[in-house]
Write a protein that holds these residues in place. Structure first.
Motif: not given
Length: 204
Positions: A170-174, A201-203, A104-105
Motif C-alpha cells: 500500500f502506498t501512503l497518499p499525501e 499527517q503525511f505532508q 519525505s516522499l
C-alpha cells in the motif's frame, strides 16, 4: 475495515471487531478532537504552527493506557478529519518519552522514541512494542524489541508498506493520517510499564 488487536506485551487490552470499527472511529473522533479551544472553534480551518502537535493528538504516561487513550492512539482518518493536525515533522516531548519524526516522499517517515530517565530508568531492560496505523491500515513488520530503557528506539514507515491485514503493498497518499503507538514493560518488574502515541499527517 479490518479487525484490530491492541496488545501490550502479550496482553490484549482492546479488540475492535469488524462490526465495531465504525463505532470506535466515531468515539475516537469525539475523544481525540473533541477538546477544542475557543480560538480553534473560531477558526476551525487554521492549521497549527509547524511542528506543534495539539494535545489531543499525542499522549503518554506510566502504566497501561486507558481505553480512551487506546482509541486516541489508533485514530482513524475519519476521526482526524474533525480538525487539522500537523505534518509528520518535528520533535514532541512529554515527561514519559520524547518522539521525533521526519517525512519525505522517498523515505517515508523515520521515527525515534527516547524514554526519559526519571520515569523509565528503574525499569531496566524493557520489552518495547510498536504499532503504526497509516491511512487506517496497520503497518506490518513492527513488533517487540527487548532493550535497555535508554536504547534509541527507532524505525521507519516506508512510503510503500505492507498491510498487516492482507499482506498487500500500500502506498501512503499525501495528506493522510498516521498514528504511532508505542508501549513498553519492564522485564524484571512487569508491573512497571509506559506508553506514548503521536498522530500526524503525511505532508512531505
Amino acid at each position: 475495515m479490518h479487525a484490530e488487536f491492541i496488545k501490550i506485551t502479550g496482553r490484549t487490552l482492546m479488540h475492535i471487531s469488524r462490526s465495531r470499527v465504525a463505532v470506535a472511529a466515531a468515539c475516537g473522533a469525539a475523544l481525540v478532537f473533541g477538546s477544542v479551544s475557543g480560538a480553534q472553534a473560531a477558526a476551525p480551518g487554521q492549521a497549527p504552527a509547524r511542528g506543534v502537535l495539539a494535545a489531543e493528538g499525542q499522549g503518554g504516561g506510566s502504566g497501561a493506557p486507558s481505553a480512551a487513550d487506546l482509541r486516541r492512539a489508533t485514530a482513524r482518518p475519519s476521526a482526524a478529519a474533525a480538525m487539522t493536525i500537523p505534518k509528520c515533522q518535528g520533535t514532541w516531548n512529554q515527561t514519559i518519552a520524547n518522539v521525533t519524526v521526519k517525512e519525505s516522499l522517498k523515505g517515508g517517515i523515520p521515527w525515534q522514541v527516547a524514554l526519559t530517565k526519571k520515569l523509565n530508568a528503574p525499569m531496566g531492560t524493557v520489552n518495547f512494542r510498536t504499532q503504526i496505523f497509516a491511512d487506517g491500515h496497520e503497518v506490518a513488520g513492527n513488533g517487540t524489541q527487548k532493550r535497555q530503557w535508554n536504547y534509541n528506539f527507532h524505525g521507519t514507515v516506508p512510503r510503500t508498506f505492507v498491510r498487516a491485514d492482507n499482506k498487500k503493498k500500500f502506498t501512503l497518499p499525501e495528506g493522510r493520517v498516521v498514528s504511532f503507538f508505542w508501549t513498553w514493560q519492564s522485564v524484571a518488574k512487569p508491573n512497571y510499564e509506559g506508553y506514548r502515541y503521536v498522530i500526524c499527517q503525511f505532508q512531505p
